[in-house]
Design an enzyme around this catalytic site. Structure first.
Site, PDB file in Angstrom:
ATOM      1  N   CYS A  39       0.941  -1.111  -0.111  1.00 19.75           N
ATOM      2  CA  CYS A  39      -0.067   0.038   0.032  1.00 19.75           C
ATOM      3  C   CYS A  39       0.854   1.234   0.055  1.00 19.75           C
ATOM      4  O   CYS A  39       1.440   1.527  -0.955  1.00 19.75           O
ATOM      5  CB  CYS A  39      -0.960  -0.205   0.992  1.00 19.75           C
ATOM      6  SG  CYS A  39      -2.306   1.193   0.970  1.00 19.75           S
TER       7      CYS A  39
ATOM      8  N   HIS B 114      -3.693  -5.152   0.624  1.00 23.17           N
ATOM      9  CA  HIS B 114      -3.273  -5.582   1.791  1.00 23.17           C
ATOM     10  C   HIS B 114      -3.268  -6.919   1.982  1.00 23.17           C
ATOM     11  O   HIS B 114      -4.259  -7.832   2.599  1.00 23.17           O
ATOM     12  CB  HIS B 114      -4.125  -5.122   2.876  1.00 23.17           C
ATOM     13  CG  HIS B 114      -3.910  -3.343   3.041  1.00 23.17           C
ATOM     14  ND1 HIS B 114      -2.895  -3.035   4.024  1.00 23.17           N
ATOM     15  CD2 HIS B 114      -4.226  -2.445   2.617  1.00 23.17           C
ATOM     16  CE1 HIS B 114      -3.014  -1.731   3.801  1.00 23.17           C
ATOM     17  NE2 HIS B 114      -3.584  -1.344   3.022  1.00 23.17           N
TER      18      HIS B 114
ATOM     19  N   GLU C 161      -1.542  -8.766   4.103  1.00 29.99           N
ATOM     20  CA  GLU C 161      -1.164  -9.207   5.420  1.00 29.99           C
ATOM     21  C   GLU C 161      -2.495  -9.359   6.211  1.00 29.99           C
ATOM     22  O   GLU C 161      -2.530 -10.171   7.179  1.00 29.99           O
ATOM     23  CB  GLU C 161      -0.483  -8.018   6.438  1.00 29.99           C
ATOM     24  CG  GLU C 161      -1.239  -6.923   6.624  1.00 29.99           C
ATOM     25  CD  GLU C 161      -1.855  -5.801   5.581  1.00 29.99           C
ATOM     26  OE1 GLU C 161      -2.483  -4.888   5.950  1.00 29.99           O
ATOM     27  OE2 GLU C 161      -1.316  -5.886   4.509  1.00 29.99           O
TER      28      GLU C 161
END
Length: 253
Positions: A113, A220, A222
């Site tokens: 990001c 994202h 994660e």
């Protein structure tokens, strides 16, 4: 027994109460530990910037995280900022210093990001300060009123470049990703090549063919990484690159 690879994360500089804190999102730390199987090391963002080469010497990788703040527009000739556009000059200074050294050292880099935007700017690219205001581009921001699981849930599809890393790891040419960003890539840096695009044409991922492992993604991965095979594959590949770097350092001694 050999230690796990060490991966550094630059932090956000945040005021809490009367004091300034160096903050790293737990979701990034957890994804490194669980999905990449490396040891996360938090690198404080200080003013003036930390001595980047000294801090990176013993590391095996660098993760550039997302953040609430946006890169200050003077770094990419983005014009004036606007009220409510949050900036973090300490994060800017330290992230760019770390990136310059990491690239020179050929250290594995995963940029997420804001981190992807930092990578693009560091290599000479530019950004759309407000993607939703660009004719022909969609609104890639999350709904601020939605629950966090909705904000970070699948939002739109991206097309993965044939024969690219991401297409190879996913095994297909299309995949759904989340979308939690207001800024995005305008001019892709000459040192990067596209790995994925959204249907509106916005570059959603790119890598550096000049380095062993330098990858930036706009979404994202994660988020709930252990339940998302595609996201997990990204962190797993990054972890493997960090282990290879560690081995190369041992072999060169």
């Amino acid at each position: 027994m050999r230690r796990l690879p060490w991966v550094g994360l630059p932090t956000d500089s945040t005021v809490l109460g009367h004091h300034r804190f160096a903050v790293a999102g737990e979701k990034y730390v957890r994804a490194l530990a669980e999905a990449a199987e490396v040891t996360p090391l938090v690198l404080p963002s200080l003013q003036s910037p930390l001595p980047a080469r000294d801090w990176l010497q013993g590391l095996d990788g660098l993760l550039l995280t997302g953040a609430v703040s946006n890169i200050e527009p003077q770094h990419y000739d983005g014009g004036r900022s606007w009220p409510g556009n949050v900036h973090d000059p300490a994060r800017d200074a330290n992230a760019f210093a770390l990136l310059d050294e990491a690239l020179a050292m050929d250290l594995p880099v995963l940029a997420i990001c804001r981190g992807f935007q930092e990578l693009n700017v560091a290599l000479g690219g530019s950004l759309h300060p407000q993607v939703h205001r660009v004719p022909g581009l969609a609104d890639h921001r999350e709904d601020p009123q939605a629950p966090v699981d909705v904000q970070y849930g699948p939002s739109h599809a991206v097309t993965l470049v044939a024969d690219g890393w991401l297409a190879d790891w996913h095994g297909e040419g299309r995949v759904q990703v989340n979308s939690v960003h207001g800024q995005g890539i305008a001019r892709l840096a000459s040192g990067l090549q596209v790995e994925a695009r959204a249907d509106d044409g916005l570059v959603e991922a790119a890598r550096s063919p000049r380095h062993r492992f330098v990858l930036g993604v706009q979404w994202h991965p994660e988020w709930r990484v252990m339940q998302a095979p595609f996201y997990h594959a990204i962190f797993r590949a990054f972890g493997q690159a960090c282990r290879q770097h560690q081995q190369n350092q041992l072999d060169s001694r």
